[in-house]
Scaffold this motif. Structure first.
Motif, PDB file in Angstrom:
ATOM      1  N   LEU A  15     -23.680   1.146  45.836  1.00 36.29           N
ATOM      2  CA  LEU A  15     -22.253   0.548  44.333  1.00 36.29           C
ATOM      3  C   LEU A  15     -22.045   0.101  45.186  1.00 36.29           C
ATOM      4  O   LEU A  15     -21.866  -1.439  44.239  1.00 36.29           O
ATOM      5  CB  LEU A  15     -21.469   1.853  43.125  1.00 36.29           C
ATOM      6  CG  LEU A  15     -20.462   1.725  42.784  1.00 36.29           C
ATOM      7  CD1 LEU A  15     -21.747   0.724  41.605  1.00 36.29           C
ATOM      8  CD2 LEU A  15     -19.490   2.359  42.707  1.00 36.29           C
ATOM      9  N   ILE A  38     -19.904   7.191  54.261  1.00 37.80           N
ATOM     10  CA  ILE A  38     -19.947   7.040  52.425  1.00 37.80           C
ATOM     11  C   ILE A  38     -21.004   7.518  52.206  1.00 37.80           C
ATOM     12  O   ILE A  38     -22.238   7.640  53.085  1.00 37.80           O
ATOM     13  CB  ILE A  38     -19.839   5.443  52.377  1.00 37.80           C
ATOM     14  CG1 ILE A  38     -17.930   4.977  52.672  1.00 37.80           C
ATOM     15  CG2 ILE A  38     -20.332   4.952  50.816  1.00 37.80           C
ATOM     16  CD1 ILE A  38     -17.933   3.245  52.332  1.00 37.80           C
ATOM     17  N   LYS A  55     -25.018   6.972  47.742  1.00 42.10           N
ATOM     18  CA  LYS A  55     -24.452   6.416  45.885  1.00 42.10           C
ATOM     19  C   LYS A  55     -24.170   5.603  46.053  1.00 42.10           C
ATOM     20  O   LYS A  55     -23.746   4.772  45.914  1.00 42.10           O
ATOM     21  CB  LYS A  55     -24.604   7.847  44.877  1.00 42.10           C
ATOM     22  CG  LYS A  55     -25.144   7.233  43.801  1.00 42.10           C
ATOM     23  CD  LYS A  55     -24.289   8.964  43.349  1.00 42.10           C
ATOM     24  CE  LYS A  55     -24.549   8.134  40.682  1.00 42.10           C
ATOM     25  NZ  LYS A  55     -24.372   9.457  40.061  1.00 42.10           N
ATOM     26  N   ARG A  56     -22.786   5.832  46.685  1.00 44.40           N
ATOM     27  CA  ARG A  56     -20.924   5.016  46.311  1.00 44.40           C
ATOM     28  C   ARG A  56     -22.046   3.897  47.368  1.00 44.40           C
ATOM     29  O   ARG A  56     -21.510   3.025  47.334  1.00 44.40           O
ATOM     30  CB  ARG A  56     -20.038   6.349  46.759  1.00 44.40           C
ATOM     31  CG  ARG A  56     -18.898   4.945  46.846  1.00 44.40           C
ATOM     32  CD  ARG A  56     -17.693   5.639  47.528  1.00 44.40           C
ATOM     33  NE  ARG A  56     -17.426   6.463  46.029  1.00 44.40           N
ATOM     34  CZ  ARG A  56     -16.840   7.771  46.192  1.00 44.40           C
ATOM     35  NH1 ARG A  56     -15.857   7.944  47.345  1.00 44.40           N
ATOM     36  NH2 ARG A  56     -16.209   8.514  45.410  1.00 44.40           N
ATOM     37  N   SER A  57     -22.343   4.485  48.448  1.00 37.96           N
ATOM     38  CA  SER A  57     -22.857   2.576  49.071  1.00 37.96           C
ATOM     39  C   SER A  57     -23.368   1.833  48.885  1.00 37.96           C
ATOM     40  O   SER A  57     -23.215   0.817  49.023  1.00 37.96           O
ATOM     41  CB  SER A  57     -23.715   3.693  50.533  1.00 37.96           C
ATOM     42  OG  SER A  57     -23.784   2.139  51.663  1.00 37.96           O
TER      43      SER A  57
END
Length: 168
Positions: free
Chosen positions: A144, A137, A140-142
């Motif tokens: 979040l 991942i 940034k997504r991690s």
């Protein structure tokens, strides 16, 4: 006293992670070790709080491979299992009064629970850190997912505490 023992248990769990980071990434990779909140004691990299609410080891992720991150993640629960065993053996074999024996048995169970809970694949727990290394991942997504997971864990902890208190 049991509260202090559990904060100490969080510290042992986090020191398990820190030792793995030091072995795998070398000296200087660990940036901070925290157990409990709010912080009432600081010494070098170590930060200790009065309530057993959270713990973490901050380290330079670029110094470890994904496989090494999995080992770092598992090291904390392994330290908790080792401490659970130590509390159980001490409660069984050492001479102590009934109150201390009960506290040591409770700490043994609590440390087994700490290890098991931390292996759940929910961010930011250790189980998530293990799973995350295989999911690839983006950062940034991690981040979040970690924030959402932290909220879920916090809300779940409050719900469980309130449920336990209402049963008395």
């Amino acid at each position: 006293m049991t509260l202090a023992l559990f904060v100490g248990s969080l510290l042992v769990h986090e020191l398990g992670h820190a030792l793995a980071v030091r072995v795998l990434a070398g000296p200087g990779a660990v940036e901070e070790i925290s157990a409990g909140s709010p912080a009432i004691f600081r010494w070098g990299l170590l930060r200790i709080g009065i309530l057993p609410t959270w713990g973490y080891v901050r380290f330079d992720l670029s110094r470890v491979s994904p496989a090494d991150r999995r080992l770092v993640a598992v090291a904390g629960p392994l330290a908790s299992v080792g401490l659970a065993a130590a509390f159980g053996v001490a409660a069984t074999m050492l001479p102590m009064d009934a109150g201390w024996r009960q506290a040591f048995h409770a700490m043994s169970a609590a440390n087994f629970c700490l290890a098991g809970f931390n292996l759940l694949p929910i961010p930011p727990l250790d189980g998530w850190a293990i799973l995350e290394t295989w999911l690839h991942i983006d950062q940034k997504r991690s981040e979040l997912l970690r924030r959402i997971g932290a909220g879920v864990v916090f809300a779940g902890s409050i719900w469980i505490a309130l449920w336990l208190l209402s049963r008395r």
